[in-house]
Design an enzyme around this catalytic site. Structure first.
Site, short mmCIF file in Angstrom:
data_model
loop_
_atom_site.label_atom_id
_atom_site.label_comp_id
_atom_site.label_asym_id
_atom_site.label_seq_id
_atom_site.Cartn_x
_atom_site.Cartn_y
_atom_site.Cartn_z
N SER A 174 6.51 4.13 1.57
CA SER A 174 5.90 2.93 0.99
C SER A 174 6.35 2.69 -0.45
CB SER A 174 4.36 3.05 1.02
OG SER A 174 3.93 4.06 0.16
N LYS A 209 0.90 4.80 -5.20
CA LYS A 209 1.19 3.36 -5.31
C LYS A 209 1.24 2.97 -6.77
CE LYS A 209 0.85 2.37 -0.82
NZ LYS A 209 0.85 3.81 -0.44
#
Lengths: 197, 197
Positions: free
Chosen positions: B118, B155
Site C-alpha cells: 500500500s 500510511k
DNA sequence: TTGACAGGTGAACGGATGATCACTATTGTA
DNA sequence: TACAATAGTGATCATCCGTTCACCTGTCAA
C-alpha cells in the site's frame, strides 16, 4: 484445559539476554534464567526453538545463534488489544541490530549515498544509503554500483545480446551500454533510508 | 620503516566471522582464522582490541562481545578516480554505523516489518523494515504506523477537513478515515531493506 | 482408563575452553 | 649496536560446556 506453551516467554528472556550480552547463553545459564533444574531442559528448548526457526547452529562450530526471526516480532499479525494494558509495552525492547540485518560480509561492505532518481521505480530514492558489497560476483538482475565516466552509478545489471548493460528503473533515463568493459564497483545488498523529522 | 599493525586486518576477519556466526569465535578458531599457532596469541589480540574499544566482556560471564565500534562501516562518498589506484582508496572512509544513522532514540525505536504494497509509490516495499519511533508527535505529512482494527498499518498522516486520515501511497488502496479517534503507534523515521543474494 | 506425547530431571562423560607463564622472534629506536 | 617493546609460541591446568540417556510427570485424546 490445555497448558500454555511457555516457549514464547522463554524466547523473550533469551532476547533480553542477547540484547545485553550479544550471545545465546550457555545451557547452564539458560537453566538459571528460566528456572530449569537441568541443563538438558535448555538443550531441548533450543531444539524446539530451532524447529520454530528462532535459532540455528553456526556453520562453523555448531554453536547456537539467533536467526533473523529471533530479532523480529510479527507485530501486525499478533497484535491484539487487551483491555487497558498497552499491548505494545511487551515488545518495547526488541534487540534489533540494523547493521547485523543488512551487513553480511563486513570487511567487504560499504555505504554509498544514492544520488538522483534513476531508480525510483525500484523504491530507491535520492538520498538513500545503498549497502554495497564489494568483490561479489554480480549476476543479471542484481542492482549494482558501476563505475561509469569516473562516477559511481547505481543501476540494475542486465544481459542484453550477450553484453552487460545497466538499466535504470525510471523511464526517463536511458539504458547505459558501456563501450568498453563494464566496471562493477559492488553489488547492492541493502538499503537504508532516513526520514527527516 | 614501520611495520603495519595487522590488527585492522584481523578485526576484519573477526567481523566476517561474526556476520556469519553471530559470535566472537573461540580462541582456537581465532588462531586458525588468523594463522596463529597458539591460542595465547588470540587472547592477547582480543585484549588489544579491547583497549581499542572494538570488543568488551559480557557482564554476565566475562565472554567476549563486540562493541558498537565493531560494526562501523566505511562510507564511500566523493568518489574520485585516481589513475590505476583502487577506487576505494579515494573514497572517504568515515566509519558508518547503520544503527546510529537510522536510530535516534533507541529506547523509543522499534522495527516493524512492512507487509503489503500500500506504500509502494513512496518507495516502501513488502518485506521492508520500518524504523518506527514511538511517543513522538506525528505531524501531517509524516509516515505513521497507526492502529486500525487492531492491526498496525503504515500510511501517510493527512489532515482532511479538520480530521486526520491515513493515506496509502498506492492508487489501488482507499484512504482510511477512522471513525473514532485515530490511534498512532509511532512515526516512521527510517527504512531498512535487504536484497536477497 | 489407558497410552502416547511433550516437557522436565539428574547424572555421567569426553572434549573444548580460557587463563597463565616462561620463552622466543621481530622491529624500531636510543 | 644494544635494548626495550610488541607480537607470537607452546604447554599446562582447572573448569565449563554440550551431549546423551534413562527416567519422571503431567495432559489430552482414544
Amino acid at each position: 484445559m490445555s497448558v500454555p506453551n511457555k516457549d514464547p516467554e522463554h524466547l523473550d528472556r533469551l532476547r533480553d539476554y542477547y540484547a545485553e550480552n550479544r550471545r545465546i547463553p550457555p545451557f547452564q545459564r539458560i537453566a538459571e534464567l528460566l528456572g530449569f533444574a537441568s541443563k538438558a531442559a535448555s538443550s531441548k528448548l533450543l531444539e524446539r526453538l530451532e524447529s520454530a526457526g528462532f535459532v540455528e547452529r553456526t556453520a562453523d562450530d555448531n554453536a547456537w545463534m539467533p536467526t533473523r526471526r529471533f530479532f523480529e516480532r510479527p507485530l501486525a499479525a499478533n497484535f491484539i488489544r487487551a483491555g487497558a494494558a498497552d499491548p505494545i509495552e511487551a515488545s518495547g525492547a526488541e534487540p534489533f541490530l540494523v547493521d547485523d540485518y543488512v551487513v553480511r560480509t563486513p570487511s567487504r561492505t560499504m555505504m554509498v549515498p544514492v544520488r538522483g532518481d534513476s531508480m525510483v521505480d525500484a523504491g530507491i530514492h535520492d538520498g538513500d544509503m545503498a549497502v554495497v558489497e564489494r568483490g561479489t560476483g554480480a549476476k543479471p538482475g542484481d542492482f549494482v554500483v558501476a563505475i561509469v565516466d569516473n562516477e559511481l552509478t547505481l543501476k540494475e545489471l542486465i544481459r542484453e545480446r550477450g553484453r552487460f548493460v545497466l538499466k535504470p528503473h525510471n523511464p526517463a533515463y536511458p539504458v547505459i551500454r558501456p563501450k568498453g568493459e563494464l566496471e562493477i564497483f559492488g553489488v547492492m545488498v541493502g538499503l537504508v533510508r532516513r526520514y527527516a523529522s
